[in-house]
Design an enzyme around this catalytic site. Structure first.
Site, PDB file in Angstrom:
ATOM      1  N   ASP A  87       0.624  -1.430  -0.067  1.00  0.00           N
ATOM      2  CA  ASP A  87       0.377  -0.149  -0.009  1.00  0.00           C
ATOM      3  C   ASP A  87       1.121   0.872  -0.357  1.00  0.00           C
ATOM      4  O   ASP A  87       1.725   1.223   0.999  1.00  0.00           O
ATOM      5  CB  ASP A  87      -0.399   0.274   1.168  1.00  0.00           C
ATOM      6  CG  ASP A  87      -1.722   0.536   1.259  1.00  0.00           C
ATOM      7  OD1 ASP A  87      -2.253   2.191   0.040  1.00  0.00           O
ATOM      8  OD2 ASP A  87      -2.840   1.006   1.925  1.00  0.00           O
ATOM      9  N   ASP A  98      -3.472   6.766  -3.635  1.00  0.00           N
ATOM     10  CA  ASP A  98      -3.586   6.237  -2.805  1.00  0.00           C
ATOM     11  C   ASP A  98      -3.560   5.201  -3.162  1.00  0.00           C
ATOM     12  O   ASP A  98      -4.581   5.321  -3.821  1.00  0.00           O
ATOM     13  CB  ASP A  98      -3.747   6.422  -0.933  1.00  0.00           C
ATOM     14  CG  ASP A  98      -4.041   5.767   0.111  1.00  0.00           C
ATOM     15  OD1 ASP A  98      -3.568   4.530  -0.355  1.00  0.00           O
ATOM     16  OD2 ASP A  98      -4.710   5.558   0.887  1.00  0.00           O
ATOM     17  N   HIS A 158     -11.583   5.782   2.004  1.00  0.00           N
ATOM     18  CA  HIS A 158     -11.937   7.429   2.211  1.00  0.00           C
ATOM     19  C   HIS A 158     -12.059   8.504   1.659  1.00  0.00           C
ATOM     20  O   HIS A 158     -11.413   7.801   0.464  1.00  0.00           O
ATOM     21  CB  HIS A 158     -10.604   7.691   3.572  1.00  0.00           C
ATOM     22  CG  HIS A 158      -9.736   6.650   2.970  1.00  0.00           C
ATOM     23  ND1 HIS A 158      -8.997   7.481   1.987  1.00  0.00           N
ATOM     24  CD2 HIS A 158      -8.689   5.514   3.112  1.00  0.00           C
ATOM     25  CE1 HIS A 158      -7.821   7.244   2.117  1.00  0.00           C
ATOM     26  NE2 HIS A 158      -8.086   5.797   2.087  1.00  0.00           N
ATOM     27  N   HIS A 166      -6.904  10.563   5.379  1.00  0.00           N
ATOM     28  CA  HIS A 166      -8.222   9.694   5.108  1.00  0.00           C
ATOM     29  C   HIS A 166      -9.288  11.590   6.208  1.00  0.00           C
ATOM     30  O   HIS A 166      -9.315  11.104   7.221  1.00  0.00           O
ATOM     31  CB  HIS A 166      -7.598   8.316   6.998  1.00  0.00           C
ATOM     32  CG  HIS A 166      -7.259   7.481   6.272  1.00  0.00           C
ATOM     33  ND1 HIS A 166      -5.856   6.916   6.505  1.00  0.00           N
ATOM     34  CD2 HIS A 166      -8.247   6.674   6.098  1.00  0.00           C
ATOM     35  CE1 HIS A 166      -5.968   6.158   6.203  1.00  0.00           C
ATOM     36  NE2 HIS A 166      -7.064   5.444   5.212  1.00  0.00           N
ATOM     37  N   GLU A 191     -10.829   1.103  -1.303  1.00  0.00           N
ATOM     38  CA  GLU A 191     -10.208  -0.303  -0.926  1.00  0.00           C
ATOM     39  C   GLU A 191     -10.707  -1.387  -0.098  1.00  0.00           C
ATOM     40  O   GLU A 191     -10.878  -1.716   0.712  1.00  0.00           O
ATOM     41  CB  GLU A 191      -9.023   0.529  -0.426  1.00  0.00           C
ATOM     42  CG  GLU A 191      -8.943   1.163   0.594  1.00  0.00           C
ATOM     43  CD  GLU A 191      -7.706   1.608   1.411  1.00  0.00           C
ATOM     44  OE1 GLU A 191      -6.738   1.287   2.050  1.00  0.00           O
ATOM     45  OE2 GLU A 191      -7.749   2.563   2.632  1.00  0.00           O
ATOM     46  N   GLU A 282      -6.571  -1.066  -4.247  1.00  0.00           N
ATOM     47  CA  GLU A 282      -6.649  -0.094  -4.092  1.00  0.00           C
ATOM     48  C   GLU A 282      -6.810   1.160  -5.096  1.00  0.00           C
ATOM     49  O   GLU A 282      -4.896   1.501  -5.527  1.00  0.00           O
ATOM     50  CB  GLU A 282      -6.159   0.610  -2.612  1.00  0.00           C
ATOM     51  CG  GLU A 282      -6.438   2.247  -1.939  1.00  0.00           C
ATOM     52  CD  GLU A 282      -5.882   2.778  -0.932  1.00  0.00           C
ATOM     53  OE1 GLU A 282      -5.119   1.695  -0.808  1.00  0.00           O
ATOM     54  OE2 GLU A 282      -6.744   3.818  -0.175  1.00  0.00           O
TER      55      GLU A 282
END
Ligand code: CO
Length: 300
Positions: A87, A98, A158, A166, A191, A282
């Site tokens: 990640d 992300d 998020h 986040h 994700e 993700e």
């Protein structure tokens, strides 16, 4: 105003492009016998070489671990026949990309890996201005269950905001009754996490943290702690790794900050409650009127 929005979106796109390149290169380096630390440092250095900054330490979570694992200082752990979640976070001027992939070194968990990938793809298909997070959660849950696996209920996608990895809204991986509506130019990370028959479909905190973020700087007396506080201010509230910090009397300085209430947040490793294996996929997306733009898509 329009122009300003485009300038900001271009920074999200730039962070996403760097991320996609680094992710594809890093995937190839995940092999049995290779040090986790080598891969994490490759990721973080490559991001900087390409003109970005890591938005958080490279997360390398294996098997029943879902998130927040990163190599410690001088970590000697090597990959085995693991299911590896890589990640990665990048940012340009605080605007974040992300994205995560699962690399299966076990050789027999293809279905589990595909379940979270399929859930991510199906979610991306329905995202447009006006979509509800309820619909996204439902599509993710159904896709994972159709493949014979379970979604992880307490890990979510998020929002992303400047220097906030986040931000609201929470984007569930299961169907909830209440949600929010996504609007054009919202930037969010989707994700899905899936687990197998052994798994509870839930993660719990386990073990020590190697990742921290600064909540608020407060006065501390110890000279080393003061110095460390100055050092970590440069991350502007984004998560950082213990191994990124200057080594000199680090444990004492870090402990002092940890013991001063409201200064640091720590991120313990999250693992499957029943030690089920976990896969994750993700991407970061920008919501558009008739669809969405994936900023962290693989560029071919
Ligand atoms: Co994320």
């Amino acid at each position: 105003m329009e122009e300003e929005i485009e300038l900001v979106l271009d920074k999200y796109r730039g962070a996403g492009r760097i991320l996609a390149e680094v992710r594809e290169e890093a995937k190839e380096k995940i092999k049995e016998g290779v040090l986790l630390l080598v891969v994490a440092e490759f990721v973080e250095n490559s991001i900087r070489e390409k003109g970005g900054e890591p938005a958080f330490p490279c997360n390398i979570s294996r098997n029943e671990e879902a998130a927040h694992a990163t190599p410690s200082i001088d970590d000697k752990t090597v990959f085995g026949k693991d299911i590896v979640k890589l990640d990665i976070g990048t940012h340009i001027d605080g605007y974040i990309g992300d994205s995560a992939v699962t690399v299966d070194l076990s050789g027999d968990n293809d279905g589990l890996v595909k379940a979270s990938e399929a859930a991510l793809n199906e979610a991306i298909k329905i995202i447009r201005d006006g979509v509800s997070t309820v619909e996204i959660g439902e599509v993710i849950e159904n896709t994972i269950r159709e493949q014979g696996y379970k979604p992880v209920v307490n890990l979510t996608g998020h929002g992303l905001m400047r220097y906030n990895s986040h931000a609201p809204p929470t984007i569930p991986n299961v169907k909830y009754e209440h949600g929010v509506i996504l609007r054009e130019n919202d930037v969010v990370a989707i994700e899905p996490f899936a687990t197998d028959a052994q798994g509870a479909g839930k993660v719990v905190e386990s073990g020590n943290a190697d990742i921290y973020s600064l909540i608020k700087a407060k006065p501390v007396r110890l000279r080393e702690a003061k110095k460390l506080l100055e050092e970590i201010k440069k991350y502007q509230g984004l998560p950082f790794a213990k191994r990124w910090l200057p080594r000199e009397r680090l444990d004492l300085a870090l402990r002092t900050l940890e013991n001063t209430k409201g200064v640091l947040r720590d991120y313990p490793v999250l693992r499957e409650e029943e030690k089920g294996l976990i896969s994750q996929a993700e991407h970061t997306i920008i919501v558009k009127e008739d669809g969405c733009e994936v900023t962290t898509k693989r560029i071919v």
